[in-house]
Motif scaffolding. Structure first.
Motif, PDB file in Angstrom:
ATOM      1  N   ARG A  98     -31.004 -23.891  36.585  1.00  0.00           N
ATOM      2  CA  ARG A  98     -32.213 -23.357  37.237  1.00  0.00           C
ATOM      3  C   ARG A  98     -32.223 -21.840  37.392  1.00  0.00           C
ATOM      4  NH1 ARG A  98     -33.657 -27.556  42.121  1.00  0.00           N
ATOM      5  NH2 ARG A  98     -33.177 -29.497  41.024  1.00  0.00           N
ATOM      6  N   THR A  99     -31.022 -21.241  37.451  1.00  0.00           N
ATOM      7  CA  THR A  99     -30.949 -19.777  37.548  1.00  0.00           C
ATOM      8  C   THR A  99     -29.766 -19.293  36.715  1.00  0.00           C
ATOM      9  OG1 THR A  99     -29.444 -19.629  39.457  1.00  0.00           O
ATOM     10  CG2 THR A  99     -31.789 -19.837  39.961  1.00  0.00           C
ATOM     11  N   VAL A 100     -29.912 -18.061  36.199  1.00  0.00           N
ATOM     12  CA  VAL A 100     -28.829 -17.418  35.448  1.00  0.00           C
ATOM     13  C   VAL A 100     -28.631 -16.028  36.046  1.00  0.00           C
ATOM     14  CG1 VAL A 100     -28.062 -16.595  33.174  1.00  0.00           C
ATOM     15  CG2 VAL A 100     -29.493 -18.655  33.330  1.00  0.00           C
ATOM     16  N   PHE A 101     -27.360 -15.619  36.199  1.00  0.00           N
ATOM     17  CA  PHE A 101     -27.075 -14.264  36.686  1.00  0.00           C
ATOM     18  C   PHE A 101     -26.021 -13.655  35.775  1.00  0.00           C
ATOM     19  CE2 PHE A 101     -25.678 -10.765  39.195  1.00  0.00           C
ATOM     20  CZ  PHE A 101     -26.682 -10.480  40.114  1.00  0.00           C
ATOM     21  N   ILE A 102     -26.351 -12.505  35.177  1.00  0.00           N
ATOM     22  CA  ILE A 102     -25.421 -11.810  34.283  1.00  0.00           C
ATOM     23  C   ILE A 102     -24.905 -10.598  35.039  1.00  0.00           C
ATOM     24  CG2 ILE A 102     -25.146 -10.727  32.016  1.00  0.00           C
ATOM     25  CD1 ILE A 102     -27.754 -12.370  31.209  1.00  0.00           C
ATOM     26  N   GLY A 103     -23.622 -10.690  35.452  1.00  0.00           N
ATOM     27  CA  GLY A 103     -23.043  -9.650  36.294  1.00  0.00           C
ATOM     28  C   GLY A 103     -21.861  -8.980  35.627  1.00  0.00           C
ATOM     29  N   GLY A 104     -21.261  -8.006  36.346  1.00  0.00           N
ATOM     30  CA  GLY A 104     -20.160  -7.292  35.742  1.00  0.00           C
ATOM     31  C   GLY A 104     -19.286  -6.586  36.751  1.00  0.00           C
ATOM     32  N   GLY A 105     -18.582  -5.614  36.217  1.00  0.00           N
ATOM     33  CA  GLY A 105     -18.836  -4.761  35.081  1.00  0.00           C
ATOM     34  C   GLY A 105     -20.260  -4.219  35.038  1.00  0.00           C
ATOM     35  N   THR A 106     -20.628  -3.832  33.835  1.00  0.00           N
ATOM     36  CA  THR A 106     -21.959  -3.272  33.584  1.00  0.00           C
ATOM     37  C   THR A 106     -22.612  -4.022  32.427  1.00  0.00           C
ATOM     38  OG1 THR A 106     -21.145  -1.099  34.296  1.00  0.00           O
ATOM     39  CG2 THR A 106     -23.245  -1.129  33.134  1.00  0.00           C
ATOM     40  N   PRO A 107     -23.360  -5.105  32.742  1.00  0.00           N
ATOM     41  CA  PRO A 107     -23.994  -5.883  31.665  1.00  0.00           C
ATOM     42  C   PRO A 107     -24.941  -5.062  30.792  1.00  0.00           C
ATOM     43  CG  PRO A 107     -24.010  -7.112  33.710  1.00  0.00           C
ATOM     44  CD  PRO A 107     -23.539  -5.726  34.055  1.00  0.00           C
ATOM     45  N   SER A 108     -25.501  -3.959  31.358  1.00  0.00           N
ATOM     46  CA  SER A 108     -26.441  -3.163  30.552  1.00  0.00           C
ATOM     47  C   SER A 108     -25.722  -2.327  29.486  1.00  0.00           C
ATOM     48  CB  SER A 108     -27.314  -2.273  31.455  1.00  0.00           C
ATOM     49  OG  SER A 108     -26.534  -1.570  32.400  1.00  0.00           O
ATOM     50  N   LEU A 109     -24.397  -2.474  29.374  1.00  0.00           N
ATOM     51  CA  LEU A 109     -23.690  -1.894  28.215  1.00  0.00           C
ATOM     52  C   LEU A 109     -23.850  -2.785  26.987  1.00  0.00           C
ATOM     53  CD1 LEU A 109     -20.322  -0.723  29.860  1.00  0.00           C
ATOM     54  CD2 LEU A 109     -22.142   0.748  28.973  1.00  0.00           C
ATOM     55  N   LEU A 110     -24.267  -4.031  27.209  1.00  0.00           N
ATOM     56  CA  LEU A 110     -24.466  -4.982  26.108  1.00  0.00           C
ATOM     57  C   LEU A 110     -25.779  -4.644  25.384  1.00  0.00           C
ATOM     58  CD1 LEU A 110     -22.600  -7.393  25.399  1.00  0.00           C
ATOM     59  CD2 LEU A 110     -24.219  -8.878  26.578  1.00  0.00           C
ATOM     60  N   SER A 111     -25.752  -4.645  24.077  1.00  0.00           N
ATOM     61  CA  SER A 111     -26.973  -4.324  23.316  1.00  0.00           C
ATOM     62  C   SER A 111     -28.024  -5.412  23.527  1.00  0.00           C
ATOM     63  CB  SER A 111     -26.646  -4.213  21.820  1.00  0.00           C
ATOM     64  OG  SER A 111     -26.326  -5.498  21.301  1.00  0.00           O
ATOM     65  N   SER A 112     -29.292  -5.057  23.330  1.00  0.00           N
ATOM     66  CA  SER A 112     -30.350  -6.065  23.504  1.00  0.00           C
ATOM     67  C   SER A 112     -30.228  -7.163  22.438  1.00  0.00           C
ATOM     68  CB  SER A 112     -31.742  -5.425  23.501  1.00  0.00           C
ATOM     69  OG  SER A 112     -31.887  -4.538  22.428  1.00  0.00           O
TER      70      SER A 112
END
Length: 376
Positions: free
Chosen positions: A60-74
């Motif tokens: 029902r929900t997804v959370f992408i955390g880190g670290g810095t997930p915005s280092l991952l390319s689109s």
């Protein structure tokens, strides 16, 4: 048999540009390039191995955390989300959050993440003071933070969150409130407002900065809380404030003792089985071990006698009432199992009891550790 709780998915991206001195999360300063596709493939392999523990439930929900997930390319984010959808039933209305640092945010990348299915972004601002950001080891300035918030606002996402800290080194009341006013001016639907605490095994633990004393912290919290309330934000958890209708569904599921798959370096999972067992998983912390294919570090079943503490440790962080039926529904235990402890909590005025729910009191919030110790 307990009812199977709602299911969430947490995905950990372990790299940062540099490690912040207060951070005790599982993050590793990047040496060279992010292994985008290779790491995503390992995440999907890890997920595949955990699927048998989900009893076919919808995520029902997804959370992408880190670290810095915005280092991952689109592109890598697309590959990740497509791979998730191929392996588990993802609710069409799922809240899908990604953490981002203002210093690693670019407009084209943000819209790329949105196309991959990200509909909520959590931006780690921490402060709008250049001096405080330097003390915290942050790689962005106030302008980048404002730009990232405006970008998130303009994308038409379901929601976005700003992460802000208070009780910073040598921070005055005026400085803390000024940070809050600047955050409110950006009109985020959700604000996470944390007090800085010195955690073991961090740079700040080995060289502690001077933090505001307890009286100053109380003034910051009290006046900050009034500012947020006046701006239309409702506190629903110790550090979480939201406009009506914008609470973080993923975190709510944690606090309501829901289930979650944890994939990626150091991620934790909690999965209730159809026979009533609650299985906890911990994944390999270091990227080197994880990317060698050694995903699972530890797995254990929660002992019957530990279930009450685990349930209330989560539940009493929320300010909403806890439905009494949820205790039996999610632990498989009869309410009589905790009657003596609950009676003590009622006598101490930490909790009030209604026919259908328990509600933590103001006193209970102040003495939360003492309340939770009753259930240990």
């Amino acid at each position: 048999m307990p009812e199977l709780p709602p299911l969430s998915l947490y995905i950990h991206i372990p790299w940062c540009v540099q490690k912040c001195p207060y951070c005790d999360f599982n993050s590793h300063a990047l040496k060279g390039e992010v292994p985008h596709n290779e790491y995503v493939q390992h995440l999907l392999n890890d997920l595949e191995r955990d699927v048998p523990l989900t009893a076919g439930r919808e995520v029902r929900t997804v959370f992408i955390g880190g670290g810095t997930p915005s280092l991952l390319s689109s592109e890598a984010m697309h590959m990740l989300m497509d791979g998730v959808r191929a392996r588990v039933p993802l609710s069409p209305s799922a809240e899908i959050t990604m953490e981002a640092n203002p210093g690693t945010v670019e407009a084209d990348r943000f819209s790329g993440y949105q196309r991959a299915g990200i509909n909520r972004i959590s931006i780690g601002v921490q402060s709008f003071s250049p001096e405080k950001l330097t003390r915290l080891g942050r790689i962005h300035g106030p302008e980048e933070a404002r730009r990232a918030a405006q970008l998130a606002s303009g994308l038409g996402l379901r929601s976005f969150n700003l992460d802000l800290m208070h009780g910073l080194p040598d921070q005055s009341l005026d400085e803390a409130l000024d940070d809050l006013r600047q955050a409110i001016a950006l009109n985020p639907p959700h604000l996470s407002w944390y007090q800085l605490t010195i955690e073991p095994n961090t740079l700040f633990a080995s060289r502690p900065p001077v933090l505001p004393d307890d009286d100053a912290l109380w003034d910051i919290f009290e006046q900050g809380h009034q500012l947020l309330t006046a701006a239309g934000y409702q506190q629903y958890e110790t550090s979480a404030y939201a406009k009506p209708g914008y609470r973080c569904e993923h975190n709510l599921n944690y606090w309501r003792f829901g289930d979650y798959l944890g994939i990626g370096c150091g991620a934790h999972g909690k999965l209730t089985q159809p026979d009533g067992r609650i299985v906890r998983t911990v994944k390999t912390r270091h990227p080197r071990g994880f990317m060698a294919g050694n995903y699972l570090d530890k797995q254990h079943e929660v002992a019957q006698e530990d279930k009450p503490f685990e349930f209330f440790m989560n539940r009493f962080r929320l300010l909403e009432a806890a439905p009494r039926a949820d205790f039996s529904r999610y632990t498989g235990l009869d309410e009589q199992a905790i009657r003596p402890q609950m009676d003590k909590a009622l006598a101490a005025e930490y909790v009030v009891e209604r026919a259908d729910a328990w509600q933590i009191t103001e006193k209970g919030k102040l003495f939360l550790n003492s309340l939770l110790e009753l259930f240990m």
